[in-house]
Each structure stands twice: as structure tokens, then as C-alpha cells.
Design a protein around this motif. Structure first.
Motif, PDB file in Angstrom:
ATOM      1  N   SER A  26     -35.387  17.254 -18.802  1.00 42.38           N
ATOM      2  CA  SER A  26     -36.811  17.372 -19.092  1.00 42.38           C
ATOM      3  C   SER A  26     -37.365  16.017 -19.513  1.00 42.38           C
ATOM      4  CB  SER A  26     -37.047  18.407 -20.196  1.00 42.38           C
ATOM      5  OG  SER A  26     -36.528  17.943 -21.412  1.00 42.38           O
ATOM      6  N   VAL A  27     -38.642  15.875 -19.350  1.00 41.73           N
ATOM      7  CA  VAL A  27     -39.301  14.625 -19.719  1.00 41.73           C
ATOM      8  C   VAL A  27     -39.234  14.433 -21.231  1.00 41.73           C
ATOM      9  CG1 VAL A  27     -41.510  13.409 -19.716  1.00 41.73           C
ATOM     10  CG2 VAL A  27     -40.789  14.689 -17.710  1.00 41.73           C
ATOM     11  N   ARG A  28     -39.353  15.519 -21.977  1.00 34.65           N
ATOM     12  CA  ARG A  28     -39.268  15.424 -23.439  1.00 34.65           C
ATOM     13  C   ARG A  28     -37.914  14.887 -23.882  1.00 34.65           C
ATOM     14  NH1 ARG A  28     -42.230  20.072 -26.705  1.00 34.65           N
ATOM     15  NH2 ARG A  28     -44.318  19.639 -25.964  1.00 34.65           N
ATOM     16  N   LEU A  29     -36.855  15.335 -23.234  1.00 36.61           N
ATOM     17  CA  LEU A  29     -35.519  14.857 -23.575  1.00 36.61           C
ATOM     18  C   LEU A  29     -35.386  13.372 -23.286  1.00 36.61           C
ATOM     19  CD1 LEU A  29     -32.617  15.474 -24.484  1.00 36.61           C
ATOM     20  CD2 LEU A  29     -32.094  15.969 -22.091  1.00 36.61           C
ATOM     21  N   LEU A  30     -35.873  12.925 -22.143  1.00 38.36           N
ATOM     22  CA  LEU A  30     -35.778  11.509 -21.797  1.00 38.36           C
ATOM     23  C   LEU A  30     -36.604  10.645 -22.747  1.00 38.36           C
ATOM     24  CD1 LEU A  30     -35.939  11.678 -17.907  1.00 38.36           C
ATOM     25  CD2 LEU A  30     -33.949  11.280 -19.349  1.00 38.36           C
ATOM     26  N   ILE A  31     -37.800  11.098 -23.100  1.00 42.43           N
ATOM     27  CA  ILE A  31     -38.635  10.339 -24.034  1.00 42.43           C
ATOM     28  C   ILE A  31     -37.955  10.243 -25.395  1.00 42.43           C
ATOM     29  CG2 ILE A  31     -40.805  10.402 -25.332  1.00 42.43           C
ATOM     30  CD1 ILE A  31     -42.111  11.559 -22.809  1.00 42.43           C
ATOM     31  N   SER A  32     -37.424  11.346 -25.867  1.00 41.32           N
ATOM     32  CA  SER A  32     -36.756  11.354 -27.164  1.00 41.32           C
ATOM     33  C   SER A  32     -35.523  10.448 -27.153  1.00 41.32           C
ATOM     34  CB  SER A  32     -36.363  12.784 -27.523  1.00 41.32           C
ATOM     35  OG  SER A  32     -35.703  12.838 -28.746  1.00 41.32           O
ATOM     36  N   MET A  33     -34.742  10.518 -26.078  1.00 41.01           N
ATOM     37  CA  MET A  33     -33.554   9.664 -25.983  1.00 41.01           C
ATOM     38  C   MET A  33     -33.937   8.189 -25.958  1.00 41.01           C
ATOM     39  SD  MET A  33     -31.192  11.740 -23.262  1.00 41.01           S
ATOM     40  CE  MET A  33     -30.231  10.310 -22.863  1.00 41.01           C
ATOM     41  N   MET A  34     -34.952   7.840 -25.175  1.00 46.31           N
ATOM     42  CA  MET A  34     -35.341   6.439 -25.075  1.00 46.31           C
ATOM     43  C   MET A  34     -35.910   5.922 -26.393  1.00 46.31           C
ATOM     44  SD  MET A  34     -36.849   5.930 -21.234  1.00 46.31           S
ATOM     45  CE  MET A  34     -38.257   6.977 -21.504  1.00 46.31           C
ATOM     46  N   PHE A  35     -36.707   6.734 -27.074  1.00 47.12           N
ATOM     47  CA  PHE A  35     -37.292   6.302 -28.336  1.00 47.12           C
ATOM     48  C   PHE A  35     -36.208   6.019 -29.376  1.00 47.12           C
ATOM     49  CE2 PHE A  35     -38.903   7.333 -32.581  1.00 47.12           C
ATOM     50  CZ  PHE A  35     -39.910   6.391 -32.683  1.00 47.12           C
ATOM     51  N   PHE A  36     -35.315   6.985 -29.572  1.00 44.93           N
ATOM     52  CA  PHE A  36     -34.291   6.811 -30.590  1.00 44.93           C
ATOM     53  C   PHE A  36     -33.242   5.786 -30.187  1.00 44.93           C
ATOM     54  CE2 PHE A  36     -36.023  10.887 -32.018  1.00 44.93           C
ATOM     55  CZ  PHE A  36     -36.229  10.569 -33.346  1.00 44.93           C
ATOM     56  N   ALA A  37     -32.985   5.622 -28.893  1.00 42.64           N
ATOM     57  CA  ALA A  37     -32.073   4.565 -28.453  1.00 42.64           C
ATOM     58  C   ALA A  37     -32.676   3.192 -28.741  1.00 42.64           C
ATOM     59  CB  ALA A  37     -31.751   4.709 -26.978  1.00 42.64           C
ATOM     60  N   LEU A  57     -26.387   3.823 -28.653  1.00 41.62           N
ATOM     61  CA  LEU A  57     -25.659   5.057 -28.337  1.00 41.62           C
ATOM     62  C   LEU A  57     -25.887   6.128 -29.390  1.00 41.62           C
ATOM     63  CD1 LEU A  57     -22.271   3.624 -27.071  1.00 41.62           C
ATOM     64  CD2 LEU A  57     -24.143   4.573 -25.743  1.00 41.62           C
ATOM     65  N   LEU A  58     -25.827   5.729 -30.645  1.00 43.54           N
ATOM     66  CA  LEU A  58     -26.087   6.680 -31.722  1.00 43.54           C
ATOM     67  C   LEU A  58     -27.526   7.195 -31.643  1.00 43.54           C
ATOM     68  CD1 LEU A  58     -25.026   8.083 -34.270  1.00 43.54           C
ATOM     69  CD2 LEU A  58     -25.866   6.138 -35.560  1.00 43.54           C
ATOM     70  N   GLY A  59     -28.450   6.305 -31.322  1.00 41.17           N
ATOM     71  CA  GLY A  59     -29.844   6.706 -31.169  1.00 41.17           C
ATOM     72  C   GLY A  59     -30.040   7.691 -30.030  1.00 41.17           C
ATOM     73  N   MET A  60     -29.319   7.503 -28.923  1.00 36.82           N
ATOM     74  CA  MET A  60     -29.410   8.455 -27.815  1.00 36.82           C
ATOM     75  C   MET A  60     -28.906   9.828 -28.236  1.00 36.82           C
ATOM     76  SD  MET A  60     -28.306   6.221 -24.516  1.00 36.82           S
ATOM     77  CE  MET A  60     -28.340   7.597 -23.403  1.00 36.82           C
ATOM     78  N   LEU A  61     -27.814   9.858 -28.971  1.00 36.12           N
ATOM     79  CA  LEU A  61     -27.282  11.133 -29.434  1.00 36.12           C
ATOM     80  C   LEU A  61     -28.239  11.817 -30.398  1.00 36.12           C
ATOM     81  CD1 LEU A  61     -23.521  10.231 -29.929  1.00 36.12           C
ATOM     82  CD2 LEU A  61     -24.552  11.568 -28.089  1.00 36.12           C
ATOM     83  N   GLU A  65     -30.259  15.492 -30.012  1.00 34.96           N
ATOM     84  CA  GLU A  65     -30.125  16.558 -31.005  1.00 34.96           C
ATOM     85  C   GLU A  65     -31.450  16.987 -31.630  1.00 34.96           C
ATOM     86  OE1 GLU A  65     -27.454  18.370 -31.801  1.00 34.96           O
ATOM     87  OE2 GLU A  65     -26.478  17.322 -30.154  1.00 34.96           O
ATOM     88  N   ILE A  66     -32.335  16.055 -31.898  1.00 30.79           N
ATOM     89  CA  ILE A  66     -33.557  16.417 -32.633  1.00 30.79           C
ATOM     90  C   ILE A  66     -34.809  16.341 -31.762  1.00 30.79           C
ATOM     91  CG2 ILE A  66     -32.574  15.779 -34.846  1.00 30.79           C
ATOM     92  CD1 ILE A  66     -34.284  13.292 -34.803  1.00 30.79           C
ATOM     93  N   LYS A  67     -34.652  16.600 -30.488  1.00 27.12           N
ATOM     94  CA  LYS A  67     -35.762  16.516 -29.538  1.00 27.12           C
ATOM     95  C   LYS A  67     -36.918  17.432 -29.930  1.00 27.12           C
ATOM     96  CE  LYS A  67     -35.322  18.995 -26.073  1.00 27.12           C
ATOM     97  NZ  LYS A  67     -35.203  19.848 -24.938  1.00 27.12           N
TER      98      LYS A  67
END
Length: 85
Positions: A26-37, A57-61, A65-67
Motif C-alpha cells: 500500500s502507498v501508506r506502508l511505503l510512505i511510512s517506511m520511507m519517512f522512518f527510514a 533499517l531500524l527506521g524501516m522496521l 510496525e506503526i503505520k
């Protein structure tokens, strides 16, 4: 230096392969992963040059988790700004 970039690229591709194989991305998952990464990379880079990859890597995880809570927070902030008082 170049080995760190190659390692980071390999791990990011590996994460995306896992996501595409198991579930719909989902787009939300990708946005959340990129932001925290990005935040993890910046924090890791400020600590030391070698820790930036691990921070990303920790940011992606964390982003995975908290998307949902992340987007709930963004929705509340948006409502506060657009709401008339």
C-alpha cells in the motif's frame, strides 16, 4: 563508503521483495517506511558514519510496525489545522 551504499541498497530491495511476495503493497506502508527510514538514517549519520545504514533499517522496521498510528496522527494534525474555531 561504497560498500555501505551497496549494502543499504541490497537490504532495501530485499525488504521490498518480501513485501511484494507476501502482501499487497500500500502507498501508506511505503510512505511510512520511507519517512522512518529517513529519520533513522539521519539519526544514525549524526551518531557516526557507519551507523546510518543500521538507523535506516531500524527506521524501516518501525515504519512497518506503526503505520496505522502514524497516519492517525497525521489525520488528527490535519484536522486541527483545517478545523475552524
Amino acid at each position: 563508503m561504497i560498500w555501505r551504499v551497496i549494502l543499504l541498497f541490497t537490504i532495501i530491495v530485499w525488504f521490498f521483495a518480501l513485501l511484494l511476495r507476501g502482501r499487497e503493497v500500500s502507498v501508506r506502508l511505503l510512505i511510512s517506511m520511507m519517512f522512518f527510514a529517513g529519520v533513522g538514517y539521519a539519526v544514525g549519520d549524526s551518531i557516526s558514519d557507519g551507523w546510518s545504514i543500521y538507523g535506516a533499517l531500524l527506521g524501516m522496521l518501525v515504519g512497518i510496525e506503526i503505520k496505522e498510528r502514524f497516519f492517525q496522527l497525521l489525520q488528527m494534525i490535519y484536522q486541527d489545522f483545517t478545523e475552524e474555531r
